[in-house]
Design a protein around this motif. Structure first.
Motif, mmCIF file in Angstrom:
data_model
loop_
_atom_site.group_PDB
_atom_site.id
_atom_site.type_symbol
_atom_site.label_atom_id
_atom_site.label_comp_id
_atom_site.label_asym_id
_atom_site.label_seq_id
_atom_site.Cartn_x
_atom_site.Cartn_y
_atom_site.Cartn_z
ATOM 1 N N LEU A 167 0.821 -1.218 0.000
ATOM 2 C CA LEU A 167 0.000 0.000 0.000
ATOM 3 C C LEU A 167 0.853 1.266 0.000
ATOM 4 N N ARG A 168 2.140 1.107 -0.207
ATOM 5 C CA ARG A 168 3.049 2.242 -0.300
ATOM 6 C C ARG A 168 3.328 2.536 -1.767
ATOM 7 N N PRO A 169 3.795 3.733 -2.101
ATOM 8 C CA PRO A 169 3.998 4.058 -3.517
ATOM 9 C C PRO A 169 5.041 3.158 -4.155
ATOM 10 N N ASP A 170 4.880 2.916 -5.445
ATOM 11 C CA ASP A 170 5.871 2.179 -6.218
ATOM 12 C C ASP A 170 7.048 3.110 -6.493
ATOM 13 N N ALA A 171 8.239 2.527 -6.661
ATOM 14 C CA ALA A 171 9.436 3.345 -6.871
ATOM 15 C C ALA A 171 9.283 4.282 -8.065
ATOM 16 N N ARG A 172 8.545 3.849 -9.097
ATOM 17 C CA ARG A 172 8.369 4.702 -10.273
ATOM 18 C C ARG A 172 7.555 5.944 -9.946
ATOM 19 N N GLU A 173 6.644 5.838 -8.974
ATOM 20 C CA GLU A 173 5.841 6.992 -8.598
ATOM 21 C C GLU A 173 6.669 8.076 -7.923
#
Length: 282
Positions: A118-124
């Motif tokens: 539920l945490r942002p993806d590295a690309r975000e």
């Protein structure tokens, strides 16, 4: 943390920074300027390299510490300690994730990179102005703040800090009225050719928050009027929209400026109607 309403980190404290190991070309004191494109950069990733201490001119009420436009990775953690003049610890945040959860449970499709965490993806993270804010349960009379960063596996090979802020935390008595808006202010440019084809120039876009407060006149005069007087349109403060919300913190807390200085109106006895419009610092 006891804050539930919108909290404003203001005024920001004058400080000198020391400690850690920072690039000669990008020294630590660059983080005292809100020019986010010119960050301080650590010389390495050892925790000793990225720890630093902010020392104030005097003992000041402090309850808000912010790291703005950082490049911390998803694995990074931050610890903030408020200190007295003898380096005694007045308050300790403990280790906190630099990037907490930003998605609600079952809000993503199965297989999405963020489905489990539920945490942002590295690309975000490449499109986000990362802002870590530590709000303490109350302001303490602090002389120093120690910030520790644990990000030894950062793929960039260094830690960048665009701006660091230390401030008094002011929780509003009442939240903005229903109808408040949040979003982005578009800055990208579109040009249409003679043949009708659109071309675009992508530009960074600031978050904005706009609404109306019905607040006690004493609070308006002591906080909002002071912000108008001291900050004008160029001064910076820290905006925390939802202090008690566990989700979306990276999206709802940022370094801000007043987008306009709108006069207040009398709303009812001893209460004023206060329009607000905040714009994110880029």
């Amino acid at each position: 943390m006891t804050q539930k309403n919108v909290t404003i980190g203001f005024p920001l404290h004058n400080a000198t920074l020391s400690g850690g190991d920072w690039s000669t070309a990008r020294p630590l004191d660059r983080a005292l300027s809100p020019v986010l494109s010119d960050p301080a950069r650590s010389a390495g990733l050892a925790t000793a390299d990225t720890q630093f201490v902010a020392t104030f001119d005097s003992t000041l009420p402090t309850g808000c510490v912010a790291l703005c436009d950082h490049n911390l990775s998803l694995q990074a953690q931050v610890r903030v300690e408020l200190l007295n003049s003898a380096d005694g610890v007045l308050a300790d945040s403990g280790w906190k994730d630099a990037w907490p959860e930003v998605y609600g449970a079952f809000s993503l499709a199965w297989g999405d990179p963020s489905f489990m965490s539920l945490r942002p993806d590295a690309r975000e993270l490449e499109q986000e102005i990362g802002t870590f804010v530590q709000l303490f349960d109350q302001n303490r009379l602090a002389s120093k703040v120690r910030v520790s960063i644990d990000d030894t596996a950062n793929p960039d090979g260094f830690v960048d800090l665009g701006f660091v802020a230390f401030a008094t935390a002011n929780e509003l008595t009442v939240n903005p009225q229903y109808g408040a808006t949040e979003g982005f202010e578009a800055r990208s440019k579109r040009q249409t050719s003679a043949g009708g084809v659109d071309t675009y120039e992508r530009r960074n876009k600031p978050r904005i928050f706009q609404g109306e407060l019905i607040m006690p006149r004493t609070e308006r005069r002591s906080l909002v009027d002071r912000m108008h007087r001291e900050l004008d349109l160029d001064g910076v403060f820290i905006f925390v929209q939802e202090p008690s919300e566990a989700l979306f913190k990276p999206l709802t807390q940022w370094a801000a400026r007043l987008a306009e200085l709108t006069p207040s109106q009398r709303a009812m006895p001893d209460h004023d109607r206060v329009p607000i419009r905040f714009k994110q610092v880029l």
